[in-house]
Design an enzyme around this catalytic site. Structure first.
Site, mmCIF file in Angstrom:
data_model
loop_
_atom_site.group_PDB
_atom_site.id
_atom_site.type_symbol
_atom_site.label_atom_id
_atom_site.label_comp_id
_atom_site.label_asym_id
_atom_site.label_seq_id
_atom_site.Cartn_x
_atom_site.Cartn_y
_atom_site.Cartn_z
ATOM 1 N N LYS A 211 48.821 110.971 70.726
ATOM 2 C CA LYS A 211 49.965 110.051 70.843
ATOM 3 C C LYS A 211 50.132 109.652 72.294
ATOM 4 O O LYS A 211 49.666 110.324 73.225
ATOM 5 C CB LYS A 211 51.248 110.700 70.314
ATOM 6 C CG LYS A 211 51.679 111.986 71.035
ATOM 7 C CD LYS A 211 52.436 111.806 72.326
ATOM 8 C CE LYS A 211 52.806 113.131 72.975
ATOM 9 N NZ LYS A 211 53.322 112.970 74.355
ATOM 10 N N ASP B 69 57.026 117.956 69.991
ATOM 11 C CA ASP B 69 56.323 116.740 69.584
ATOM 12 C C ASP B 69 55.811 116.795 68.150
ATOM 13 O O ASP B 69 55.378 115.772 67.612
ATOM 14 C CB ASP B 69 55.129 116.473 70.513
ATOM 15 C CG ASP B 69 55.550 116.042 71.903
ATOM 16 O OD1 ASP B 69 56.707 115.634 72.074
ATOM 17 O OD2 ASP B 69 54.712 116.111 72.826
#
Length: 290
Positions: free
Chosen positions: A8, A131
């Site tokens: 990401k 995350d």
């Protein structure tokens, strides 16, 4: 079972202060990309994990934490064997460990047919890392709180392409946050679109990693002809360039962009979304340009 475990980017990351527990409050825009690892899961006589990076064959690997969290919730104890093929560098700030943990949770849910909804998997993910819940979204999301509260966001940046620049030396998340000063904080905005494409953690990381600051300035100069933006992802050490996809309509500009990527050893990637199930595996994970 073979699943893609994507990286990401933090397209922006704004710090707002500290909680009473000592964690930093933030607003960040997450974007999952088509670069990452592969995770294999199968039934076995005993639990095992094999990785192409020997330093990750340890009890501290977050895949083990995912397995424990899953077992605590479901009470399923059947042994499993994992094989992890890493491409995402360690300490890169692009969510490699978190993605592996989320992919492991999804794989276990599929393997044992427990049919846990994404909402439950997100809650389990919060127990593993800040995350981790992101990867149970569509791939484009806003993170608030300490980054673990995920809000859907439709702007998936398909009009942009990204070029990754990894570092030979990673950055520990705890080090990045330990250098944060009060003057680094940004005010909250009512509208997400009002946030500038900046990462407030750059200020703290550059205090002890001057090489990354110098690298960013070099990339800004190199990419200036293409109206590109340069930013650090997460706590570093990855820097990334974003540029408008429409530039590639002109063949001469497209050729110049790809030459720049090759000459600077960048990795060209795109945004990645899922509409159901899990993230699809890209056709080519090894090329620096596509």
């Amino acid at each position: 079972m073979d699943l893609f475990s994507p990286a990401k980017l933090n397209l922006f990351l704004k710090l707002h202060g500290k909680t009473s527990h000592g964690f930093h409050e933030m607003t960040t825009q997450y974007q999952v990309i088509d670069f990452g690892d592969n995770l294999y899961l199968e039934s076995s006589n005993e639990d095992s994990l094999v990785c192409n990076l020997p330093e990750l064959n340890t009890p501290q690997n977050l895949i083990w934490k995912s397995l424990q969290v899953f077992r605590d919730y479901t009470q399923i104890r059947s042994p499993v064997a994992w094989r992890l093929h890493k491409r995402i560098p360690i300490g890169a700030g692009v969510g490699g460990g978190s993605s592996n943990a989320a992919t492991a949770l999804y794989a276990l849910n599929e393997h044992f047919q427990t049919q846990l909804p994404n909402s439950v998997l997100q809650e389990l993910g919060k127990k593993i890392g800040m995350d981790v819940p992101l990867f149970f979204s569509s791939g484009s999301a806003i993170g608030v709180g300490c980054g673990e509260k995920i809000l859907p966001y439709k702007d998936c940046k398909r009009e942009e392409r990204f070029v990754l620049y990894f570092s030979d030396q990673g950055v520990l998340t705890k080090d990045a946050f330990s250098y944060v000063r009060s003057e680094d904080f940004s005010q909250r905005e009512e509208n997400i679109s009002l946030y500038k494409k900046e990462n407030d953690l750059e200020k703290s990381v550059f205090r002890f990693r001057r090489d990354l600051e110098e690298k960013k300035q070099m990339l800004k100069k190199m990419w200036s002809p293409f109206h590109a933006h340069v930013c650090m992802s997460g706590a570093g050490a990855t820097l990334f360039v974003s540029y408008p996809r429409k530039l590639e309509i002109d063949p001469s500009i497209a050729k110049a962009i790809h030459a720049t990527i090759q000459n600077s050893q960048g990795v060209l990637v795109n945004s990645l979304r899922k509409h159901s199930g899990w993230f699809p595996c890209p056709d080519n994970l090894f090329a620096t340009t596509r």
